[in-house]
Every structure is written in C-alpha cells, then in structure tokens.
Design a protein around this motif. Sequence first.
Motif, PDB file in Angstrom:
ATOM      1  N   VAL A   1      -0.209  -1.438   3.679  1.00  0.00           N
ATOM      2  CA  VAL A   1       0.851  -1.899   2.775  1.00  0.00           C
ATOM      3  C   VAL A   1       0.554  -3.340   2.371  1.00  0.00           C
TER       4      VAL A   1
ATOM      5  N   GLN B   1       2.801   0.096  -1.507  1.00  0.00           N
ATOM      6  CA  GLN B   1       2.607   0.930  -0.324  1.00  0.00           C
ATOM      7  C   GLN B   1       2.264   2.353  -0.724  1.00  0.00           C
TER       8      GLN B   1
ATOM      9  N   TYR C   1       0.502   4.879  -5.245  1.00  0.00           N
ATOM     10  CA  TYR C   1       1.153   3.778  -4.522  1.00  0.00           C
ATOM     11  C   TYR C   1       2.492   3.473  -5.173  1.00  0.00           C
TER      12      TYR C   1
END
Length: 637
Positions: free
Chosen positions: A574, A634, A601
């Motif tokens: 992340v 993330q 992501y």
Amino acid sequence: MSPCLLPDRRLPCGPLSLSRLLRLGAIYGLLCLSGAALAWGAGERFWQVSGLGLILPGGGFFARADCASAVGLLQAGLFVASLLIFAAACLLWFATGNLLAPPAAWLLAALMAAWMQPGGASADSLRELCLLALCGLLSALLLSVLHAWRGRRRRAQANHYLIHEAAALACRFERPAEVLPAELSPQELKLMGFVLDRALQPVAEFEGIEWRDQFQTAAVRYQLHFMGYALAMARSTRLSAFSGYLDEAQQNLIHKQADHRVWRYWALENLWGNLRCDPDPIARENIMYTGFLATQMALYQASSGRREFSRPGSLPLRHPDGRIYQADLPALTAALQRGFGDSPFTLMACEPNWIYPLCNAIGVAGIRACDAQRGERHWAGLAARFRSALETEFITLGGAFVPCRSSHTGLALPGIGGAMPQALPSLFLNASLPDIALRQWLLLRRSLLDARGALRLTRFWPIDTGNYGYSPAAALAATALAAVEMGDREVAGVCLDALEQTCPARDESAQGGPFWRPRASVWAHAVELMARSGEAGAFRRLVTQPNLPASQPHISRAAYPEVRVARAVQHAGVLMATLYPGLRPGLQTLDLAGLRPGQIYLCSGCVETRVRADAQGAARVTVPLDARREILIQPHT
C-alpha cells in the motif's frame, strides 16, 4: 548499547605520534647544533649570521637587535616579523598542506639576515639566542607534562562518569519505533526546497552555491556532499516510496563533483604537499574528496535502490589537458582501501600530511555502505586496525577527538572549533564503530548543558565553517544532527531551538522567493535538513540496511516545484503519500511504478477512484492539489 570505556593509556599520544615527535625534536636539535657550529666556528660573517638563523626563524636579526639604537630596533622588529611570517607559513601548511612554506620562510629569513648584517655573530648573541630557544623548548616540555597530567585525571574522571552515570543516561536515548514515519513539516519542506533548488539546476550551473576557497571547510565539494547526504537521509526516513525529482537531484549533486573547478585544488596540494606533479585526485590520500564522494554515492544508492555509480566509468573526471580519471564507486573504494593500507597511521590524510578523524569516519562509512550493498567484507578486515589507531593516535588523553594530526611531525592541532568537531565524528562513526560513537557523544554532552539543562552557547563557534561568516548556524545544526542520530532528543531540541533564536529564517516563499537563514552557509542549511529529517540511528541504518532496487509501489515522477512531497512510504503493498502544492495550486499528475502488472489499485485522494497497472507495473493518477492532501494507493482485492 552500553558505551565502551576509554582504554588505559599513560602517554599523552600514541606510540606512532610520539616517534614522529621525537624525530622532529632530533631534527631540530641537529639544526641547532649546526647553527651553533656555524655561528661559532665559521670564518665568514655570512655563515656566522646564517648559523644564528638556523637556531630560530629570524635568529640572524637577533645578532644586532637592541633597544638603544635605530638599527637595533630595526633588527628587533625584523626578528619579530620573521617569527610572525613563520607562524603564518605554518598556518598555510595546515590550511593547504603546503609542506614547503614553513622551511622556506625559515630559510629565507636566515638568508636575508645574513645578507643584511654588517657584522658577524658575537658569542653573546649566540649564547642569548640559544638560551631563548632552550627556554622555548623547556616551556613546551613543561606544558606537555602538565597537559599529560591533566589528561590522565580527565581520563579517569571520564571513565568514572561512563560507569556510574552515562550508561543509565544512554538507556534513555530514543530508539526507533516501529511506526510509520512522520511527514516533513511545511518549514522542513521549505528547507528541502532550499537544497532542491540548487540540486535540480543543470549540472554545469552552480547558482546559489558559495564559492569561497577550495582548500578548507567552505569548499564547494563539501556543500555538494552534504546536500547529497541530506537528501539521502530525508529519502530514507520520510520519502522511501518517492523517486521522482529526488533521483535527479541526488545524481546532479554527484555529477557536479566532476567539474574541474571542484577538484583542481589537488594539483596544487599534491605539488606543494607531496612534491608530486599529478592532478589525479583519486590516486593517493585526499580522503576529503575520495571518502566524501564515495559516501555520497553510496548513500544515494542506499536510499534509492539504484546502483548506477557502481558501474566502472560512471563518473569520469576530465582534466582540461584531456586526461581522464575514473571516480566511480569501485574506483573510489579501491583508492580508500589502498590508502588505509598504505598509511602508517591507518587513517588517511586529507590535505597532504594532515589526518582528520572526521574525514576518515566519513570515508569508512562509504566503505561500510558499499559492503552492505555488494555483500563484501572490506570494513570487517579494516575495523580492528582502524579502531586501534583511532583510540591510540586520535583521541586525546583526556578523551576528546584530536581535530587533526600531522603524519610527518606527530603534532596535533589544539582542540579548537567548539562542539562541532567533537560531535560530527560521533554521527558518522555510529555506522562503523557505534560503541565509540556513543562514548564520545556522552563525554561531549557533559559540556553542552548546564545544571539547569540550558544550552551553553559558549561551546559553539560563532564562525560558520561553511562560509566563514559570523554565525553559529553550522555549529548548532551539526551538533543537533549528531544528537538526533544518537537518539538524544534533549540536546537536539535545545540546539535547534537555539538555531531558531540566533539565526531566524527569512521566508519569502509565498511571493515566489526563497526560504533561508541569513548569514548561514549552504552547508549549514544542508546539515539542518539532515538533522530535521533524521531520527535515532537513521544514518547507521541507511549505511547498513540499503534499499533494494525499486520493486515496491512508489511515486516515480512528480513535477517540481509544483508538487512538494512531505511523506511517501509503502507498507504491505500500500502506497501512502502526503503532498503540498507549490506556487501554482491545481491538478497535478503523478506517475506510479513498482505496481503489480495488471493489478487494479484503489485510489484515495486522487481524481481517479481506481487505476490498472500496465505490463511494466506503472500507472498514472491525477491529484487536485490546492492544500495539504493525503493519497492512498492500495491493491483491490
């Protein structure tokens, strides 16, 4: 870690320094005997007066010096002037390594006196001059004995302090916590901007760099080195997931070191200090270039994960006559290893003949960092010899670092410069000899704070070593930096507070102007950035635990100065970053790299809510940047 004790020692200096001092004394004794023989036995006036000139600088003028006549007063004035000129020549020898200056000044005074004197040397003048020289030698010997006696007392007191008080104090020093790094404050970002503005200009340009001299502490090379160290520190502690313009800035600072104006000083120093006509700054000694540059390259590679300066030929130094010297990292570390092996003191000289523990601590940090990056053990093979030489030859009987020592004569410079020359070696030694670094910091710390915990400003030189201006900025910033590395938050805090009070910053960034501390040098600004972005043990970790080549999510491109990155880290895949706008708020584009190819992501704080990494693991996001903004990238699961 507990601090080590000062080893038992009775002599005022190490055995090698003592042998050099005895040799110097024997040479002077022979010079005095030769001079006395000439003055007493030579038949010609010229040689008689020349003999007096061998006993003391300007001794030939002493033959007819008196206070009763104009000629006598003139001769007395010339004698004093000769002594002052000799002292200035010794200062030049220290400052530039000019080995020829002191003997040339001595010999010239002897010849001038012999040429000017109308009469020969009398027995009275010979006797009086020998008595004057003897008084000087006895005074020096008496002071040395007194200094040794006081030194032994201080060593015993220092070890008592280390046993009974310092160990408990060291346990209170801050240790790195396993938490996400803090972000750079707005003021720290402006301080970083001061460095980046100079580092991001074209390699051939040096706007904002201070050109004073290239022989001593204000030299351009030191400004470039420490700006590089500061960016590496900030990158390792706060910006480990950001390459962007930091790569370019750190590379530029290294490539600027190849400018001939930066290293051409060595042709002169090598000529008048080593009597060698060779301008190659890598070939021998000169750790103030080789060691500092090796560490600058190694810290860049450790903080970035890149390895381009480990390639042979990656930094050629081009002499105007066409010669090329290779200054890549393998060439520099090979020169350092050769220099440590060839030096009788183990520690290498900076200027010819002058050995500085600080410069050598920086040099071995470069070797230690290269070992960590390449899986080698050069430092392991050197560590025991280096430790022994440092303890015996470069730490005084009282327990302080010797600022510098002459390898030819054994003479050491007195402990001038205040706290900074004692503090900075602890910072760099923490990466190679951490127990000695801790001990020396604890011993220094006693003199920095009074009984109320207030800073003793008298311990800090009011001269900025980075530009010779009247300012304690360099001394305060450097001591704060060492304190931060050692985990001593109390001393670091009071030093940085004193820096704000004595050298307040001027901020014109809102109007497109600079942020800077008037009268503080570029070097002082770089050291302050290093201190403010550092943390306990950060330099040691940077040296011993280098980043691997970038394979984790990171910001690979951002526009400068439009995007100011205050924090960029990644954890478990992340990416987290904190951004500030530059002068023109608005939409800004960031390039991402190190992502998993084809992976989607999720994006927080960006215009896009999600992006897909391409086949190379790259993606691009747009960020509305009109104030402080946090972004989060993330993987979508």
